[in-house]
Design a protein around this motif. Structure first.
Motif: not given
Length: 301
Positions: A160-186
């Motif tokens: 039901p859930l699979l921890p990983v190190d990376f996911v693709t931008g083709c489909g990724m769901l990001v919580r608000r505080d991630v952007f607030e902490t590290i910024g947006l895409f380079d």
């Protein structure tokens, strides 16, 4: 949906696919006002076609030039955050999602709150039960990764859930505080590897990443990139190497340099074998520019 999820869809000259993508998102339960289409200066009539189909209810951001995947998504992300989004979902415009897509994502959010980036199970559109992407994990001691379950059939065997190190931008769901902490895409990545860099920075900041296989989407696989394969090959290889160059530490740098050189030579031989010599020159140039060129290039079409 109990958590406000906004969806960002970047379009470049794929109006039919973008319309189909938006229709599938709407059918899965997200209101049009929470679907943001960012158009990268399309010349195929995408903007009027989208306006005719969805009207003013669909937020539509128009770029004056093709700014690339990273910069276009950043414009959509800023809009979504300004509207109060708690989660932002990035999806390629050549995808469609299952009717239960958001229900499955919401279940993963609720049951596994420690994960700040979630990705769906992405299947091939033309082979609906075959896995295109389900996250990547680092090979210990390197910056190289291995893709999980790639090209296997989905027979309901996935956890039901699979921890990983990376996911693709083709489909990724990001919580608000991630952007607030590290910024947006380079935006220096233009397209390809921007999500790898983003996931790396997120993990370094302490955020966890996972895939939620019950949430399913189908990908038509690089419809826009296939129109200009030499340029796509160049950007893909160069940007992956730029990622290695940026984050390799100690012996990882010569290790990754040798690894990418051997892989590039192998790819070049494969191109010649398949009578695609036009891909060899951009491949070799990408290797050189990735390791020795401008580490922060700017690009625009």
């Amino acid at each position: 949906m109990s958590e406000p999820i906004y969806v960002i869809v970047v379009n470049w000259n794929l109006k039919e696919d973008t319309i189909a993508c938006v229709e599938s998102l709407r059918a899965a339960g997200v209101p049009l006002r929470q679907i943001v289409v960012v158009d990268n200066a399309s010349t195929d009539g995408s903007v009027p076609a989208l306006r005719e189909r969805f009207g003013a209810a669909l937020p539509l951001i128009q770029n004056a030039a093709n700014l690339g995947f990273a910069a276009a998504n950043n414009r959509g992300i800023r809009h979504a955050l300004a509207q109060g989004a708690e989660w932002v979902l990035l999806v390629n415009n050549d995808t469609v999602v299952a009717p239960t897509f958001f229900e499955a994502l919401q279940k993963a959010i609720t049951e596994h709150p420690r994960f700040a980036i979630l990705a769906p199970l992405i299947l091939y559109f033309d082979a609906p039960d075959r896995i295109w992407h389900l996250g990547d994990r680092l090979i210990p001691g390197t910056l190289a990764t291995v893709s999980l379950y790639r090209n296997r059939r989905d027979r309901g065997q996935l956890p039901p859930l699979l921890p990983v190190d990376f996911v693709t931008g083709c489909g990724m769901l990001v919580r608000r505080d991630v952007f607030e902490t590290i910024g947006l895409f380079d935006t220096g990545f233009f397209m390809y590897a921007e999500e790898v860099d983003f996931c790396w920075r997120a993990r370094q900041a302490g955020f966890q990443i996972a895939c939620a296989p019950k949430a399913k989407m189908w990908h038509k696989v690089s419809r826009s990139a296939n129109r200009d394969r030499p340029a796509a090959r160049y950007r893909r290889v160069r940007n992956q190497i730029r990622f290695y160059r940026r984050y390799a530490a100690g012996l990882q740098r010569p290790l990754m340099m040798g690894f990418t050189l051997l892989r590039s030579v192998g790819m070049a031989l494969g191109d010649l074998l398949h009578r695609q010599p036009s891909l060899v020159s951009p491949l070799l140039q990408a290797w050189r520019d990735g390791w020795f060129g401008d580490p922060n290039p700017t690009e625009e079409l």
